[in-house]
Design a protein around this motif. Structure first.
Motif, PDB file in Angstrom:
ATOM      1  N   PRO A 220     -27.167  29.075  10.464  1.00 35.90           N
ATOM      2  CA  PRO A 220     -28.510  29.513  10.876  1.00 35.90           C
ATOM      3  C   PRO A 220     -29.614  29.101   9.907  1.00 35.90           C
ATOM      4  CG  PRO A 220     -26.926  31.313  11.095  1.00 35.90           C
ATOM      5  CD  PRO A 220     -26.247  30.229  10.337  1.00 35.90           C
ATOM      6  N   ILE A 221     -29.284  28.943   8.625  1.00 32.42           N
ATOM      7  CA  ILE A 221     -30.290  28.536   7.642  1.00 32.42           C
ATOM      8  C   ILE A 221     -30.783  27.123   7.975  1.00 32.42           C
ATOM      9  CG2 ILE A 221     -30.834  28.394   5.180  1.00 32.42           C
ATOM     10  CD1 ILE A 221     -29.715  31.131   6.160  1.00 32.42           C
ATOM     11  N   PHE A 222     -29.842  26.235   8.284  1.00 31.13           N
ATOM     12  CA  PHE A 222     -30.214  24.869   8.651  1.00 31.13           C
ATOM     13  C   PHE A 222     -30.899  24.822  10.016  1.00 31.13           C
ATOM     14  CE2 PHE A 222     -26.762  24.015   5.603  1.00 31.13           C
ATOM     15  CZ  PHE A 222     -27.397  23.087   4.786  1.00 31.13           C
ATOM     16  N   ARG A 223     -30.543  25.725  10.900  1.00 35.58           N
ATOM     17  CA  ARG A 223     -31.107  25.708  12.246  1.00 35.58           C
ATOM     18  C   ARG A 223     -32.607  25.953  12.235  1.00 35.58           C
ATOM     19  NH1 ARG A 223     -29.366  30.149  16.038  1.00 35.58           N
ATOM     20  NH2 ARG A 223     -27.568  30.145  14.626  1.00 35.58           N
ATOM     21  N   ASN A 224     -33.104  26.570  11.169  1.00 35.96           N
ATOM     22  CA  ASN A 224     -34.533  26.840  11.070  1.00 35.96           C
ATOM     23  C   ASN A 224     -35.253  25.865  10.145  1.00 35.96           C
ATOM     24  OD1 ASN A 224     -36.558  28.553  12.118  1.00 35.96           O
ATOM     25  ND2 ASN A 224     -36.779  29.547  10.127  1.00 35.96           N
ATOM     26  N   ALA A 225     -34.536  24.838   9.650  1.00 37.33           N
ATOM     27  CA  ALA A 225     -35.122  23.887   8.697  1.00 37.33           C
ATOM     28  C   ALA A 225     -35.799  22.739   9.413  1.00 37.33           C
ATOM     29  CB  ALA A 225     -34.035  23.350   7.768  1.00 37.33           C
ATOM     30  N   ASN A 226     -36.889  22.250   8.823  1.00 35.15           N
ATOM     31  CA  ASN A 226     -37.525  21.027   9.304  1.00 35.15           C
ATOM     32  C   ASN A 226     -37.099  19.824   8.476  1.00 35.15           C
ATOM     33  OD1 ASN A 226     -39.881  23.360   9.556  1.00 35.15           O
ATOM     34  ND2 ASN A 226     -39.634  22.114  11.399  1.00 35.15           N
ATOM     35  N   LEU A 227     -36.961  20.030   7.166  1.00 36.66           N
ATOM     36  CA  LEU A 227     -36.481  18.952   6.315  1.00 36.66           C
ATOM     37  C   LEU A 227     -35.427  19.494   5.354  1.00 36.66           C
ATOM     38  CD1 LEU A 227     -38.997  18.155   3.469  1.00 36.66           C
ATOM     39  CD2 LEU A 227     -39.578  19.791   5.232  1.00 36.66           C
ATOM     40  N   ARG A 261     -23.256  18.323   8.170  1.00 34.33           N
ATOM     41  CA  ARG A 261     -23.139  18.369   9.635  1.00 34.33           C
ATOM     42  C   ARG A 261     -23.999  19.491  10.217  1.00 34.33           C
ATOM     43  NH1 ARG A 261     -20.283  20.219  14.110  1.00 34.33           N
ATOM     44  NH2 ARG A 261     -19.608  18.561  15.555  1.00 34.33           N
ATOM     45  N   TYR A 262     -24.045  20.642   9.542  1.00 34.48           N
ATOM     46  CA  TYR A 262     -24.921  21.733   9.993  1.00 34.48           C
ATOM     47  C   TYR A 262     -26.384  21.271   9.997  1.00 34.48           C
ATOM     48  CZ  TYR A 262     -21.158  25.226   9.672  1.00 34.48           C
ATOM     49  OH  TYR A 262     -20.008  25.949   9.857  1.00 34.48           O
ATOM     50  N   ALA A 263     -26.771  20.500   8.980  1.00 30.48           N
ATOM     51  CA  ALA A 263     -28.139  19.981   8.935  1.00 30.48           C
ATOM     52  C   ALA A 263     -28.397  19.058  10.120  1.00 30.48           C
ATOM     53  CB  ALA A 263     -28.379  19.237   7.622  1.00 30.48           C
ATOM     54  N   GLY A 264     -27.413  18.229  10.435  1.00 25.17           N
ATOM     55  CA  GLY A 264     -27.585  17.289  11.543  1.00 25.17           C
ATOM     56  C   GLY A 264     -27.640  17.958  12.899  1.00 25.17           C
ATOM     57  N   ILE A 265     -26.847  19.000  13.081  1.00 33.78           N
ATOM     58  CA  ILE A 265     -26.750  19.633  14.394  1.00 33.78           C
ATOM     59  C   ILE A 265     -27.943  20.521  14.693  1.00 33.78           C
ATOM     60  CG2 ILE A 265     -25.551  21.826  13.947  1.00 33.78           C
ATOM     61  CD1 ILE A 265     -23.481  20.919  16.079  1.00 33.78           C
TER      62      ILE A 265
END
Length: 386
Positions: A220-227, A261-265
């Protein structure tokens, strides 16, 4: 695309590619070559480029060369990808570091506007500052996630470096930063002053042990990231078989690739940087970096595009009363992922409309049912009120 600061991929690499299996990435990727020029970005999904800048590195080394990392990456086979990839070559060091920053900012901004995701292979990590500045004209507040053993806050009054650039991001205009999250920090590398500052700014910090005990909680942390930025120094030295990453503790190869992979998805991540790369790291380290990039692209391929209005209309809504609050959760029937609603204050900042749904985990919902307010919800709400 006219970017005269980009140098083409080395001719010897093109010769290597000609001998690769036709199913490898190297045989399918569009490459900036001296004869053919920069690839057309029309229809491209991901564009890789190197930045040979490390003058602001804390540990001084020669300008990085990305020959070996490209050689390893090109030799890999893609998954069942529907994506078109390009390699734009390298940004050479400018006359000043600021010139390099400007080139990175200009290129990232152009790619993001074209819905092409830049993957940056960088020298020193202060280049995240330029990656972040690319969002200045995109009319949105941004969330930055940093996979790092250090917060890299530093003193905004002093010269920027690879371990002190976040302070500049926080204080320099225009103010675009909504949230900053550090994943994998190690307490003994960070002063108590910095730890307390992270708390006061309502930023998020996740210790290495907390992350590795259940790495799926970072999704969820990555899901809210822009960069997203990734410091290769967050990897333990044994996993890369190099003492340049000079900590015996850190993420192993499997963990760092899972985070990538979490960042990519994540549907929101529109740029990804891998920093602190050195050309002399050795074959094992080069293969690990190439696999980090591979896993990011694998994640991009499996995005579900749940940020659209039509997708959100299908979400299942749950309301949980806690004290004087009613927490509103949403669950996607497609992916099973969860979000929690943040009360929106229209008088504070109109840019924050995109942040009214905060990604969370099912554990957050279950804890709320037990009358425990999720810490991420509280911090996001407080940032919206300040």
């Amino acid at each position: 695309m006219e970017f005269d600061f980009l140098s083409p991929v080395h001719e010897d690499l093109l010769d290597e590619i000609s001998h690769l299996n036709q199913q490898t990435i190297g045989a399918q990727i569009s490459i900036h070559a001296e004869k053919s020029g920069i690839p057309d970005m029309d229809g491209m999904n991901v564009a890789i480029f190197g930045v040979r800048e490390n003058r602001m590195a804390v540990r001084k080394t020669e300008s990085p060369d990305f020959y070996q990392i490209r050689s390893q990456f090109y030799s890999l086979y893609p998954g069942n990808w529907r994506l078109k990839l390009a390699d734009l070559g390298d940004i050479e060091p400018g006359a000043t570091v600021e010139d390099t920053y400007f080139a990175v900012q200009t290129l990232v901004e152009s790619l993001v506007k074209q819905d092409v995701i830049p993957v940056i292979i960088g020298g020193s990590q202060d280049l995240i500052y330029a990656q972040y500045r690319a969002y200045d004209k995109l009319d949105q507040m941004v969330n930055l996630v940093n996979i790092d053993s250090r917060f890299d806050l530093g003193d905004a009054e002093k010269m920027i470096s690879s371990q002190s650039y976040v302070g500049k991001i926080v204080v320099d205009k225009p103010y675009n930063l909504f949230n900053y999250s550090t994943i994998g920090y190690q307490t003994y590398f960070n002063s108590q002053e910095e730890i307390e500052l992270m708390e006061r700014l309502f930023f998020e910090a996740y210790r290495l042990g907390e992350v590795t005990s259940d790495i799926s909680l970072m999704e969820p942390i990555f899901r809210n990231a822009n960069l997203v930025g990734l410091d290769l120094g967050a990897i333990d030295s044994s996993s890369a078989n190099t003492e340049f990453f000079n900590s015996p503790n850190g993420f192993n190869g499997r963990e760092i690739c899972a985070l990538s992979r979490y960042a990519g998805i994540s549907d929101k991540v529109s740029s990804f940087g891998v920093y602190e790369y050195q050309g002399h790291l050795g074959q094992l380290a080069n293969m690990l970096v190439s696999q980090i990039i591979w896993y990011f692209i694998e994640g991009v391929n499996y995005r579900t595009n749940e940020n659209t209005i039509s997708a959100k209309k299908e979400f299942i809504k749950y309301q949980v009363p806690i004290d004087d609050e009613v927490l509103v959760f949403f669950k996607s029937p497609v992916s099973g992922r969860w979000w929690i609603e943040i009360p929106f204050l229209s008088t504070v900042n109109t840019k924050l409309k995109r942040h009214t749904l905060l990604p969370c985990s099912e554990e957050d919902y279950l804890e709320a049912c037990n009358q425990v307010i999720p810490e991420r919800w509280y911090k996001a709400k407080r940032k919206n009120e300040v």
